[in-house]
Design a protein around this motif. Structure first.
Motif, mmCIF file in Angstrom:
data_model
loop_
_atom_site.group_PDB
_atom_site.id
_atom_site.type_symbol
_atom_site.label_atom_id
_atom_site.label_comp_id
_atom_site.label_asym_id
_atom_site.label_seq_id
_atom_site.Cartn_x
_atom_site.Cartn_y
_atom_site.Cartn_z
ATOM 1 N N GLY A 1 -91.315 -92.146 -60.820
ATOM 2 C CA GLY A 1 -90.661 -93.504 -60.551
ATOM 3 C C GLY A 1 -89.584 -93.523 -61.970
ATOM 4 N N GLU A 2 -88.299 -94.317 -61.540
ATOM 5 C CA GLU A 2 -87.421 -94.559 -62.652
ATOM 6 C C GLU A 2 -87.304 -96.034 -62.404
ATOM 7 O OE1 GLU A 2 -84.254 -91.921 -62.680
ATOM 8 O OE2 GLU A 2 -85.456 -90.037 -61.850
ATOM 9 N N ARG A 3 -87.880 -96.991 -63.207
ATOM 10 C CA ARG A 3 -87.580 -98.379 -63.035
ATOM 11 C C ARG A 3 -87.324 -98.964 -64.590
ATOM 12 N NH1 ARG A 3 -86.636 -100.330 -57.867
ATOM 13 N NH2 ARG A 3 -87.601 -101.952 -58.227
ATOM 14 N N ALA A 4 -86.657 -100.019 -64.675
ATOM 15 C CA ALA A 4 -86.616 -100.708 -65.846
ATOM 16 C C ALA A 4 -88.300 -101.237 -66.054
ATOM 17 C CB ALA A 4 -85.908 -102.012 -65.833
ATOM 18 N N PRO A 5 -88.959 -100.960 -67.428
ATOM 19 C CA PRO A 5 -90.301 -101.211 -67.726
ATOM 20 C C PRO A 5 -90.444 -102.812 -68.325
ATOM 21 C CG PRO A 5 -89.070 -100.160 -69.440
ATOM 22 C CD PRO A 5 -88.285 -100.274 -68.488
ATOM 23 N N GLY A 6 -89.449 -103.510 -68.370
ATOM 24 C CA GLY A 6 -89.502 -104.892 -68.864
ATOM 25 C C GLY A 6 -90.270 -104.819 -70.184
ATOM 26 N N SER A 7 -90.857 -106.007 -70.517
ATOM 27 C CA SER A 7 -91.435 -106.204 -71.862
ATOM 28 C C SER A 7 -92.573 -105.134 -72.444
ATOM 29 C CB SER A 7 -92.089 -107.429 -71.700
ATOM 30 O OG SER A 7 -90.920 -108.551 -71.956
ATOM 31 N N PRO B 1 -74.014 -105.113 -74.816
ATOM 32 C CA PRO B 1 -74.890 -105.642 -74.429
ATOM 33 C C PRO B 1 -76.284 -105.078 -73.974
ATOM 34 C CG PRO B 1 -73.298 -105.890 -72.771
ATOM 35 C CD PRO B 1 -72.616 -105.045 -73.941
ATOM 36 N N ASP B 2 -75.970 -103.813 -73.664
ATOM 37 C CA ASP B 2 -77.351 -102.751 -73.360
ATOM 38 C C ASP B 2 -78.132 -102.610 -74.452
ATOM 39 O OD1 ASP B 2 -76.896 -102.731 -70.410
ATOM 40 O OD2 ASP B 2 -75.650 -100.992 -70.555
ATOM 41 N N THR B 3 -77.512 -102.533 -75.657
ATOM 42 C CA THR B 3 -78.388 -102.560 -76.803
ATOM 43 C C THR B 3 -79.615 -103.442 -76.676
ATOM 44 O OG1 THR B 3 -76.636 -101.371 -78.025
ATOM 45 C CG2 THR B 3 -78.501 -102.395 -79.335
ATOM 46 N N ALA B 4 -78.996 -104.896 -76.480
ATOM 47 C CA ALA B 4 -80.127 -106.071 -76.532
ATOM 48 C C ALA B 4 -80.647 -105.836 -75.446
ATOM 49 C CB ALA B 4 -79.269 -107.163 -76.459
ATOM 50 N N ALA B 5 -80.170 -105.517 -74.077
ATOM 51 C CA ALA B 5 -81.221 -105.496 -72.988
ATOM 52 C C ALA B 5 -82.251 -104.414 -73.030
ATOM 53 C CB ALA B 5 -80.449 -105.168 -71.780
ATOM 54 N N ALA B 6 -81.953 -103.175 -73.780
ATOM 55 C CA ALA B 6 -82.799 -102.300 -73.786
ATOM 56 C C ALA B 6 -84.032 -102.624 -74.727
ATOM 57 C CB ALA B 6 -82.077 -101.031 -74.740
ATOM 58 N N LEU B 7 -84.056 -103.602 -75.585
ATOM 59 C CA LEU B 7 -85.160 -103.875 -76.534
ATOM 60 C C LEU B 7 -86.191 -104.517 -75.841
ATOM 61 C CD1 LEU B 7 -83.054 -105.079 -79.498
ATOM 62 C CD2 LEU B 7 -84.544 -103.311 -79.757
ATOM 63 N N ILE B 8 -85.831 -105.138 -74.650
ATOM 64 C CA ILE B 8 -86.722 -105.955 -73.841
ATOM 65 C C ILE B 8 -86.815 -105.116 -72.384
ATOM 66 C CG2 ILE B 8 -86.195 -108.034 -74.876
ATOM 67 C CD1 ILE B 8 -84.420 -108.939 -72.430
ATOM 68 N N GLY B 9 -86.464 -103.867 -72.478
ATOM 69 C CA GLY B 9 -86.835 -102.856 -71.141
ATOM 70 C C GLY B 9 -85.896 -103.189 -69.992
ATOM 71 N N GLN B 10 -84.834 -103.576 -70.214
ATOM 72 C CA GLN B 10 -83.806 -103.980 -68.945
ATOM 73 C C GLN B 10 -82.612 -103.093 -69.381
ATOM 74 O OE1 GLN B 10 -85.641 -107.430 -66.931
ATOM 75 N NE2 GLN B 10 -84.103 -105.780 -66.432
ATOM 76 N N GLY B 11 -81.678 -103.390 -68.678
ATOM 77 C CA GLY B 11 -80.322 -102.474 -68.909
ATOM 78 C C GLY B 11 -80.526 -101.039 -68.302
ATOM 79 N N GLN B 12 -80.313 -100.139 -69.292
ATOM 80 C CA GLN B 12 -80.374 -98.703 -68.786
ATOM 81 C C GLN B 12 -81.672 -97.867 -68.900
ATOM 82 O OE1 GLN B 12 -76.781 -96.425 -69.209
ATOM 83 N NE2 GLN B 12 -75.679 -98.290 -69.972
ATOM 84 N N VAL B 13 -82.602 -98.791 -69.349
ATOM 85 C CA VAL B 13 -83.838 -97.971 -69.801
ATOM 86 C C VAL B 13 -84.508 -97.727 -68.365
ATOM 87 C CG1 VAL B 13 -85.945 -98.213 -70.848
ATOM 88 C CG2 VAL B 13 -83.868 -99.106 -71.943
ATOM 89 N N GLN B 14 -85.114 -96.779 -68.184
ATOM 90 C CA GLN B 14 -85.888 -96.362 -66.857
ATOM 91 C C GLN B 14 -87.079 -95.566 -67.449
ATOM 92 O OE1 GLN B 14 -84.011 -96.512 -63.335
ATOM 93 N NE2 GLN B 14 -84.103 -98.281 -64.753
ATOM 94 N N MET B 15 -88.212 -96.009 -66.798
ATOM 95 C CA MET B 15 -89.590 -95.411 -67.007
ATOM 96 C C MET B 15 -90.368 -95.397 -65.970
ATOM 97 S SD MET B 15 -89.820 -94.892 -70.295
ATOM 98 C CE MET B 15 -89.159 -95.614 -71.994
ATOM 99 N N SER B 16 -91.497 -94.509 -65.822
ATOM 100 C CA SER B 16 -92.499 -94.541 -64.984
ATOM 101 C C SER B 16 -93.911 -94.765 -65.445
ATOM 102 C CB SER B 16 -92.537 -93.040 -64.229
ATOM 103 O OG SER B 16 -93.152 -91.953 -65.240
ATOM 104 N N PRO B 17 -94.840 -95.186 -64.684
ATOM 105 C CA PRO B 17 -95.967 -95.371 -65.063
ATOM 106 C C PRO B 17 -96.631 -94.484 -65.971
ATOM 107 C CG PRO B 17 -95.840 -96.449 -63.129
ATOM 108 C CD PRO B 17 -94.606 -95.421 -63.247
ATOM 109 N N LEU B 18 -96.281 -93.067 -65.656
ATOM 110 C CA LEU B 18 -96.825 -91.998 -66.485
ATOM 111 C C LEU B 18 -96.258 -92.240 -68.139
ATOM 112 C CD1 LEU B 18 -98.174 -89.152 -67.197
ATOM 113 C CD2 LEU B 18 -95.999 -88.264 -66.273
ATOM 114 N N ASN B 19 -94.965 -92.376 -68.028
ATOM 115 C CA ASN B 19 -94.156 -92.668 -69.271
ATOM 116 C C ASN B 19 -95.082 -93.857 -70.161
ATOM 117 O OD1 ASN B 19 -90.954 -92.162 -67.583
ATOM 118 N ND2 ASN B 19 -92.426 -90.823 -68.394
ATOM 119 N N MET B 20 -95.169 -94.907 -69.449
ATOM 120 C CA MET B 20 -95.694 -96.133 -70.253
ATOM 121 C C MET B 20 -97.300 -95.931 -70.694
ATOM 122 S SD MET B 20 -93.064 -97.632 -70.810
ATOM 123 C CE MET B 20 -94.005 -98.783 -72.024
ATOM 124 N N ALA B 21 -97.941 -95.091 -69.833
ATOM 125 C CA ALA B 21 -99.425 -94.671 -70.275
ATOM 126 C C ALA B 21 -99.274 -93.732 -71.371
ATOM 127 C CB ALA B 21 -100.096 -94.169 -69.130
#
Length: 544
Positions: A295-301, A406-426
């Motif tokens: 998966g490639e989704r914005a991970p939010g907070s 603005p993507d620098t700010a968005a990335a700090l809260i897991g938005q913008g162009q940041v993408q993760m999978s559940p494996l990444n966040m685990a």
């Protein structure tokens, strides 16, 4: 390529050879080009097909298909060229014959049916039976009632670009076993189906097994040249499986399978922080996509785990240092807000803002961090974003680009162009727990000498602060309700990620308990505690 088998190229769509039991034969003339149809002087019709049209079209289609007359059957579809090619391949390279169809009761323009046929190859035959459905539509130019051509007409597991072929299997079967020697089957653990297929493709010839004869779905080659493992539909002659050890835990896998069933479009991964071994992965998705690993989704907070580490490692604040939480914050002309109901706190520490998941507290640091600070932290400390993980099957390795603006700010809260999978966040959770990045694996590295990805990890001081903040979040912060009742050493981080075009945010949650870390994603699931949180808590509670 299978031995002695010419793959049936099933173009852009796929089909099945059907018959017309229960329908009278309905004859038309020669096929037209374009959206299908046949000649005749019938009056032009408009609107949805009538009940009689549905019956006549499907009856003719089923009858021709049952007879193996691919050209005639294809003429009753809205994609006759593709249909003719696929119907011919179905009875050729797939070696499927003796097809009989039992239509069900039509619901409007949709007709369910059951296929019964025989697959024969190399002197071996085996019955084939499955259910599918088709829909009748009005041809755009011919205005005739036509079968709407879809891959699932052939078999419900076929997708665009797939092929069907029967022959000697490309790789011997495997008997995958968990860390304690328990056999892992797709019947007992449905989420492992794609993983077991891929493990067989990669390691089947390394486990001492013997190939069998199978009817399989061969998937199309992706744009990057990769190709998913074949999906077995029917085994005509058993091979001899070779035993393949995995890092999975049968108990954790069972807990994960059960947890995702409660939430549609959900995925979860659990890892062992002390080793990086993947203990469980599960998906509950309509499209059967392995979002847990790919998966490639914005991970939010949940991204705030990495963001907090970035702030600490770059000397901008500490867990007990200032991180005020205003009602809104502006960066590069864009205004960011907190979740509704979160009271501002001008005296908040980083630990306060982390536990309450205050977005604006992190946004306020956007002008102080460098454009690539978060990217460097993700790559150098957490091992993300370098496309070099070797877990034993395909995986997405996370993406934290240095976008700027603005993507620098968005990335700090897991938005913008940041993408993760559940494996990444685990894995992120495991690194935060131990301070060491241990690339996740599902097959022991020693089996094939894979070289794992490496990163320098976190300092003991940063780990101590991250664990304290995650523990506080689990005990008295946004994750407290979900994590209540879990004993041992626990910590967590909630998250929700806004997605363009979707009514609700994605639900994210990352947590740990003793030597297990897990992360879950539920697309369109709401806040982190609404869906992903209960999944992670259930795996942590029942997966030991």
């Amino acid at each position: 390529m299978r031995n002695g088998v010419k793959a049936a190229v099933i173009g852009g769509v796929c089909v099945t050879l059907l018959g017309g039991a229960g329908y009278g034969v309905y004859t038309f003339g020669s096929a037209l080009s374009g959206d299908g149809g046949t000649g005749g002087a019938a009056a032009v019709e408009t609107g949805p097909p009538s009940g009689s049209e549905v019956k006549e079209t499907t009856g003719a289609f089923f009858t021709a298909w049952e007879k193996g007359d691919a050209a005639t059957a294809a003429s009753y579809t809205n994609f006759p060229e593709a249909a003719r090619e696929l119907l011919t391949a179905y009875g050729g390279d797939a070696h499927i014959a003796g097809v009989r169809i039992a239509p069900g009761r039509a619901t409007g323009d949709t007709v369910p049916f059951t296929v019964r046929a025989t697959v024969s190859y190399g002197g071996t035959s085996h019955p084939l039976s499955y259910r599918s459905a088709l829909t009748v539509v009005r041809g755009e130019t011919s205005h005739r009632a036509l079968v709407d051509w879809q891959p699932s007409v052939v078999h419900p597991r076929l997708q665009k670009g797939d092929t069907l072929t029967t022959g000697t299997s490309a790789a011997p079967e495997i008997e995958a076993v968990d860390r304690d020697g328990t056999v892992l089957t797709r019947r007992k653990y449905p989420s492992l189906g794609p993983v077991l297929d891929e493990l067989r493709r990669r390691y089947g010839d390394k486990t001492g097994g013997r190939p069998g004869v199978e009817l399989v779905i061969r998937h199309q080659t992706a744009a990057d040249g990769s190709q998913a493992a074949d999906t077995t539909l029917l085994t005509l002659a058993e091979g001899r499986p070779g035993k393949l050890p995995t890092t999975l835990s049968a108990s954790a896998q069972a807990a994960a399978e059960k947890a995702v069933l409660k939430y549609p479009e959900s995925s979860v991964v659990a890892v062992k922080p002390s080793t990086g071994e993947i203990l469980a992965l599960a998906n509950n998705r309509r499209d059967a996509f392995d979002a847990a690993l790919l998966g490639e989704r914005a991970p939010g907070s949940t991204m705030k785990i990495i963001s907090a580490a970035t702030l600490i490692d770059n000397g901008l604040t500490t867990a007990n240092g200032p991180a005020p939480c205003p009602s809104d914050a502006m960066s590069e002309g864009q205004t960011f807000h907190n979740l509704k109901g979160l009271e501002p706190d001008g005296h908040a520490t980083l630990s306060d803002s982390f536990a309450r998941s205050c977005n604006t507290a992190f946004i306020k640091f956007a002008d102080e961090v460098k454009v690539d600070s978060l990217t460097r932290e993700a790559e150098d400390r957490f091992g993300l974003g370098r496309d070099n993980w070797q877990i034993g099957v395909p995986s997405f390795d996370g993406r934290v680009p240095a976008a700027g603006g603005p993507d620098t700010a968005a990335a700090l809260i897991g938005q913008g162009q940041v993408q993760m999978s559940p494996l990444n966040m685990a894995s992120v959770t495991a690194t935060a727990m131990t301070g060491a990045f241990r690339q996740p694996v599902v097959v022991p590295l020693k089996l094939d000498g894979r070289e794992p990805a490496r990163a320098r990890g976190l300092s003991s001081a940063t780990v101590q602060q991250l664990r304290a903040m995650m523990s506080r979040t689990a005990h008295s912060g946004t994750a407290a309700g979900v994590m209540a009742g879990l004993g041992g050493d626990v910590g967590a981080k909630t998250g929700s990620a806004e997605v363009d075009g979707e009514a609700r945010p994605d639900s994210w949650f990352a947590g740990y308990r003793d030597d297990m870390a897990a992360a879950a994603l539920v697309q369109d699931g709401g806040h982190g505690i609404d869906a992903a949180g209960p999944i992670v808590a259930s795996v942590l509670r029942n997966g030991g």
